[in-house]
Design a protein around this motif. Structure first.
Motif, short mmCIF file in Angstrom:
data_model
loop_
_atom_site.label_atom_id
_atom_site.label_comp_id
_atom_site.label_asym_id
_atom_site.label_seq_id
_atom_site.Cartn_x
_atom_site.Cartn_y
_atom_site.Cartn_z
N CYS A 1 -9.87 -2.13 1.92
CA CYS A 1 -9.02 -3.29 1.60
C CYS A 1 -8.99 -4.34 2.71
CB CYS A 1 -7.60 -2.83 1.31
SG CYS A 1 -6.85 -1.86 2.65
N GLU A 2 -8.97 -3.91 3.95
CA GLU A 2 -8.74 -4.81 5.09
C GLU A 2 -9.69 -6.01 5.13
OE1 GLU A 2 -7.84 -4.56 9.85
OE2 GLU A 2 -9.12 -3.04 8.95
N PRO A 3 -11.01 -5.83 5.05
CA PRO A 3 -11.89 -6.99 5.15
C PRO A 3 -11.85 -7.90 3.91
CG PRO A 3 -13.18 -5.02 4.77
CD PRO A 3 -11.76 -4.57 5.00
N GLU A 4 -11.27 -7.44 2.83
CA GLU A 4 -11.21 -8.23 1.60
C GLU A 4 -10.08 -9.25 1.60
OE1 GLU A 4 -13.63 -8.05 -0.63
OE2 GLU A 4 -14.51 -6.52 0.66
N ILE B 1 0.87 -1.17 0.00
CA ILE B 1 0.00 0.00 0.00
C ILE B 1 0.91 1.23 0.00
CG2 ILE B 1 -1.74 1.29 1.29
CD1 ILE B 1 -2.76 -1.42 2.36
N THR B 2 0.71 2.10 -0.96
CA THR B 2 1.55 3.29 -1.07
C THR B 2 1.08 4.38 -0.12
OG1 THR B 2 0.23 4.37 -2.79
CG2 THR B 2 1.89 2.76 -3.53
N ASP B 3 1.89 5.43 -0.02
CA ASP B 3 1.53 6.53 0.87
C ASP B 3 0.41 7.40 0.31
OD1 ASP B 3 2.91 7.88 -1.12
OD2 ASP B 3 4.49 8.63 0.21
N GLU B 4 -0.16 7.00 -0.82
CA GLU B 4 -1.34 7.68 -1.36
C GLU B 4 -2.62 7.17 -0.69
OE1 GLU B 4 -0.77 6.84 -5.46
OE2 GLU B 4 0.97 8.14 -5.58
N CYS B 5 -2.49 6.21 0.21
CA CYS B 5 -3.62 5.62 0.93
C CYS B 5 -4.40 6.72 1.66
CB CYS B 5 -3.10 4.60 1.93
SG CYS B 5 -4.36 3.85 2.97
N ILE B 6 -5.72 6.65 1.55
CA ILE B 6 -6.59 7.62 2.24
C ILE B 6 -7.20 7.03 3.51
CG2 ILE B 6 -7.08 8.96 0.15
CD1 ILE B 6 -9.81 7.47 0.00
N ASN B 7 -6.72 5.85 3.91
CA ASN B 7 -7.16 5.19 5.14
C ASN B 7 -8.66 4.93 5.16
OD1 ASN B 7 -4.67 4.79 6.54
ND2 ASN B 7 -4.61 6.99 6.93
N CYS B 8 -9.22 4.56 4.01
CA CYS B 8 -10.66 4.28 3.95
C CYS B 8 -11.00 2.92 4.55
CB CYS B 8 -11.16 4.37 2.51
SG CYS B 8 -10.63 3.02 1.43
N GLY C 1 -5.25 -18.69 -5.00
CA GLY C 1 -6.00 -19.78 -4.39
C GLY C 1 -7.36 -19.36 -3.85
N PHE C 2 -7.63 -18.07 -3.87
CA PHE C 2 -8.92 -17.55 -3.40
C PHE C 2 -9.67 -16.80 -4.50
CE2 PHE C 2 -6.34 -17.68 0.51
CZ PHE C 2 -7.17 -18.43 1.33
N HIS C 3 -8.96 -15.90 -5.18
CA HIS C 3 -9.58 -15.03 -6.18
C HIS C 3 -8.67 -14.91 -7.40
CE1 HIS C 3 -12.45 -13.81 -3.10
NE2 HIS C 3 -11.44 -13.58 -2.30
N GLU C 4 -9.22 -14.42 -8.49
CA GLU C 4 -8.46 -14.25 -9.73
C GLU C 4 -7.50 -13.07 -9.68
OE1 GLU C 4 -8.50 -16.28 -12.50
OE2 GLU C 4 -9.66 -17.59 -11.17
N GLU C 5 -7.77 -12.10 -8.82
CA GLU C 5 -6.92 -10.92 -8.70
C GLU C 5 -6.88 -10.48 -7.24
OE1 GLU C 5 -8.60 -7.55 -10.77
OE2 GLU C 5 -10.58 -7.91 -9.95
N PRO C 6 -5.85 -9.70 -6.87
CA PRO C 6 -5.79 -9.20 -5.49
C PRO C 6 -7.01 -8.34 -5.17
CG PRO C 6 -3.68 -8.90 -6.60
CD PRO C 6 -4.67 -9.32 -7.64
N GLN C 7 -7.74 -8.74 -4.17
CA GLN C 7 -8.98 -8.05 -3.83
C GLN C 7 -8.75 -6.66 -3.24
OE1 GLN C 7 -12.27 -9.53 -4.66
NE2 GLN C 7 -10.55 -10.19 -5.92
N CYS C 8 -7.63 -6.46 -2.56
CA CYS C 8 -7.35 -5.12 -2.03
C CYS C 8 -7.24 -4.11 -3.16
CB CYS C 8 -6.09 -5.13 -1.17
SG CYS C 8 -4.59 -5.70 -2.02
N ALA C 9 -6.54 -4.50 -4.23
CA ALA C 9 -6.38 -3.62 -5.39
C ALA C 9 -7.72 -3.41 -6.09
CB ALA C 9 -5.35 -4.18 -6.35
N ALA C 10 -8.53 -4.45 -6.13
CA ALA C 10 -9.82 -4.35 -6.82
C ALA C 10 -10.77 -3.37 -6.14
CB ALA C 10 -10.48 -5.73 -6.90
N CYS D 1 -3.98 2.55 -4.63
CA CYS D 1 -2.71 2.57 -3.91
C CYS D 1 -2.23 1.18 -3.51
CB CYS D 1 -2.78 3.50 -2.69
SG CYS D 1 -3.84 2.91 -1.37
N CYS D 2 -2.98 0.13 -3.87
CA CYS D 2 -2.55 -1.25 -3.63
C CYS D 2 -1.88 -1.73 -4.90
CB CYS D 2 -3.73 -2.13 -3.26
SG CYS D 2 -4.54 -1.66 -1.72
N VAL D 3 -0.55 -1.79 -4.87
CA VAL D 3 0.23 -2.10 -6.07
C VAL D 3 1.22 -3.23 -5.78
CG1 VAL D 3 0.02 0.27 -6.94
CG2 VAL D 3 1.99 -0.36 -5.52
N GLU D 4 1.78 -3.81 -6.84
CA GLU D 4 2.78 -4.87 -6.67
C GLU D 4 4.00 -4.31 -5.96
OE1 GLU D 4 3.53 -6.41 -10.59
OE2 GLU D 4 1.75 -7.67 -10.51
#
Length: 115
Positions: free
Chosen positions: A15-18, A5-12, A76-85, A91-94
């Motif tokens: 992502c956490e529950p995903e 998570i980059t420093d552009e995070c707005i602390n919403c 093993g859970f989803h096709e893509e990272p859910q935090c980024a989705a 701000c959720c990047v590789e």
């Protein structure tokens, strides 16, 4: 590779529950390997074995953060990272410091969820 998570995070907090691995924590929150996993102990990269319930210092005090050792990019859970989705500001990047193959990510997933 793990997600960061980059420093552009707005602390919403979207992502956490995903995260299926409980690898995402609010800024300032301590974390443990056992959070959301079946782990009792963990062997670290340096060979040390630690109690998975041991609390660790926050990686960030300001923004949500991802514990790279617990991140499997949702393999093993989803096709893509859910935090980024779900991130509204992208701000959720590789994380270039934590590159892993699909096989390594799947092995990590299996280790975290020993059912």
């Amino acid at each position: 590779m793990a997600i960061m998570i980059t420093d552009e995070c707005i602390n919403c907090g979207a992502c956490e529950p995903e995260c299926p691995n409980t690898a995402i924590y609010e800024g300032g929150a301590e974390w443990a390997w056992s959070d959301g996993t079946d782990l009792k102990e963990v062997t670290l990269e340096n060979g040390d074995v630690v109690d998975a319930n041991e609390r660790n210092e926050p990686i960030s005090d300001e923004f949500y953060y991802i514990v790279s050792g617990k991140c499997t990019e949702c393999t093993g859970f989803h096709e893509e990272p859910q935090c980024a989705a779900v991130c509204p500001v992208d701000c959720c990047v590789e994380d270039p410091d934590h590159e892993e193959s699909q096989e390594a990510l799947m092995a990590k997933k299996e280790q975290l969820h020993l059912n």
